[in-house]
Write an enzyme that holds these catalytic residues in place. Structure first.
Site, PDB file in Angstrom:
ATOM      1  N   HIS A 136      -6.350   3.578   0.683  1.00 58.05           N
ATOM      2  CA  HIS A 136      -6.126   3.855   1.797  1.00 58.05           C
ATOM      3  C   HIS A 136      -6.422   4.877   2.055  1.00 58.05           C
ATOM      4  CE1 HIS A 136      -2.567   3.820   4.933  1.00 58.05           C
ATOM      5  NE2 HIS A 136      -3.848   5.127   5.369  1.00 58.05           N
TER       6      HIS A 136
ATOM      7  N   GLY B 256     -14.056   7.307  -7.676  1.00 60.11           N
ATOM      8  CA  GLY B 256     -12.314   6.902  -8.604  1.00 60.11           C
ATOM      9  C   GLY B 256     -11.658   7.076  -7.592  1.00 60.11           C
TER      10      GLY B 256
ATOM     11  N   CYS C 102       0.750  -1.342   0.033  1.00 61.61           N
ATOM     12  CA  CYS C 102      -0.450   0.192  -0.186  1.00 61.61           C
ATOM     13  C   CYS C 102       0.669   1.021  -0.023  1.00 61.61           C
ATOM     14  CB  CYS C 102      -0.804  -0.093   1.353  1.00 61.61           C
ATOM     15  SG  CYS C 102      -1.678   0.868   1.879  1.00 61.61           S
TER      16      CYS C 102
ATOM     17  N   HIS D 267      -3.964   1.106   8.666  1.00 63.22           N
ATOM     18  CA  HIS D 267      -4.203   1.559   7.079  1.00 63.22           C
ATOM     19  C   HIS D 267      -6.010   1.147   7.361  1.00 63.22           C
ATOM     20  CE1 HIS D 267      -4.371  -0.171   2.890  1.00 63.22           C
ATOM     21  NE2 HIS D 267      -5.549  -0.910   3.354  1.00 63.22           N
TER      22      HIS D 267
ATOM     23  N   ASN E 150     -12.704   9.910  -2.044  1.00 63.42           N
ATOM     24  CA  ASN E 150     -13.504   9.189  -3.597  1.00 63.42           C
ATOM     25  C   ASN E 150     -13.550   7.727  -2.549  1.00 63.42           C
ATOM     26  OD1 ASN E 150     -13.653  11.141  -4.800  1.00 63.42           O
ATOM     27  ND2 ASN E 150     -11.630  11.120  -5.549  1.00 63.42           N
TER      28      ASN E 150
ATOM     29  N   CYS F 228       0.985   3.020   2.969  1.00 61.29           N
ATOM     30  CA  CYS F 228       1.062   2.880   4.286  1.00 61.29           C
ATOM     31  C   CYS F 228       2.781   3.660   4.632  1.00 61.29           C
ATOM     32  CB  CYS F 228       0.935   1.539   4.494  1.00 61.29           C
ATOM     33  SG  CYS F 228      -0.591   0.711   4.884  1.00 61.29           S
TER      34      CYS F 228
ATOM     35  N   HIS G 219      -7.842   8.691   2.502  1.00 62.78           N
ATOM     36  CA  HIS G 219      -6.827   9.775   2.602  1.00 62.78           C
ATOM     37  C   HIS G 219      -8.206  10.641   1.785  1.00 62.78           C
ATOM     38  CE1 HIS G 219      -7.165   7.735  -1.390  1.00 62.78           C
ATOM     39  NE2 HIS G 219      -7.687   8.797  -2.024  1.00 62.78           N
TER      40      HIS G 219
HETATM   41  P1  AMP Z   1      -7.661   9.078  -5.095  1.00 73.02           P
HETATM   42  O1  AMP Z   1      -7.682   8.970  -6.628  1.00 73.02           O
HETATM   43  O2  AMP Z   1      -9.094   9.554  -4.547  1.00 73.02           O
HETATM   44  O3  AMP Z   1      -7.297   7.615  -4.456  1.00 73.02           O
HETATM   45  O4  AMP Z   1      -7.110  10.172  -4.290  1.00 73.02           O
HETATM   46  C1  AMP Z   1      -5.696   9.472  -5.066  1.00 73.02           C
HETATM   47  C2  AMP Z   1      -4.408  10.917  -4.837  1.00 73.02           C
HETATM   48  O5  AMP Z   1      -3.123  10.508  -4.354  1.00 73.02           O
HETATM   49  C3  AMP Z   1      -4.388  11.117  -6.483  1.00 73.02           C
HETATM   50  O6  AMP Z   1      -5.275  12.339  -5.892  1.00 73.02           O
HETATM   51  C4  AMP Z   1      -3.145  11.112  -6.326  1.00 73.02           C
HETATM   52  O7  AMP Z   1      -2.378  12.299  -7.471  1.00 73.02           O
HETATM   53  C5  AMP Z   1      -2.158  10.911  -5.409  1.00 73.02           C
HETATM   54  N1  AMP Z   1      -0.747  10.144  -4.954  1.00 73.02           N
HETATM   55  C6  AMP Z   1      -1.112   9.514  -5.714  1.00 73.02           C
HETATM   56  N2  AMP Z   1       0.629   8.952  -5.084  1.00 73.02           N
HETATM   57  C7  AMP Z   1       1.046  10.431  -4.158  1.00 73.02           C
HETATM   58  C8  AMP Z   1       2.516  10.120  -3.467  1.00 73.02           C
HETATM   59  N3  AMP Z   1       3.258   9.266  -4.210  1.00 73.02           N
HETATM   60  N4  AMP Z   1       2.232  11.099  -3.184  1.00 73.02           N
HETATM   61  C9  AMP Z   1       1.786  12.823  -3.384  1.00 73.02           C
HETATM   62  N5  AMP Z   1       0.709  11.971  -3.259  1.00 73.02           N
HETATM   63  C10 AMP Z   1      -0.194  10.925  -4.504  1.00 73.02           C
END
Ligand code: AMP
Length: 112
Positions: free
Chosen positions: A96, A91, A3, A45, A85, A6, A98
């Protein structure tokens, strides 16, 4: 478990940190959707908001306290949006929990 959030929470993968304490981490999104775009995650997680229960909801309340403080620090006095989301239709790309804190521009409604 493989993950990415994580790994970010554990310091294995670097992030541009905004806030950190024992249970929560906030960092800038790699692909910002506004002048301010910060992700706030529990360090433990939880796959998505669909997995919030009486056993783990305290960290979610704490995340919203942290979010309010970050928004003040970022001077988002004119408003902002917090969104999470869930699953494919929602989407969600990272499995994990957020919360996106997005601000600095006028938001559209309904979301696309
Ligand atoms: P979601 O599509 O709602 O699952 O959002 C995931 C978010 O994580 C997206 O806006 C990505 O741009 C962001 N993301 C993915 N990997 C990273 C990372 N290593 N550092 C910062 N943001 C990330």
């Amino acid at each position: 478990m493989d993950c990415i959030f994580c790994k970010i929470a554990g310091g294995e993968i670097p992030s541009n940190k905004v806030y950190e304490d024992d249970s929560v981490l906030a960092f800038y999104d790699l692909v910002p959707q506004g002048p301010v775009h910060i992700l706030i995650i529990p360090k433990t997680h939880i796959a998505s908001a669909a997995e919030i229960s009486a056993d783990n909801s305290a960290v979610v309340a704490h995340i919203f306290e942290v979010a309010a403080g970050i928004a003040k620090e970022q001077q988002l006095d004119n408003g902002y949006r917090i969104v999470t989301n869930i699953g494919e239709d929602g989407g969600q790309s990272v499995k994990h929990l957020h919360f996106h804190l997005i601000g600095g521009r006028q938001m559209a409604w309904p979301p696309g």
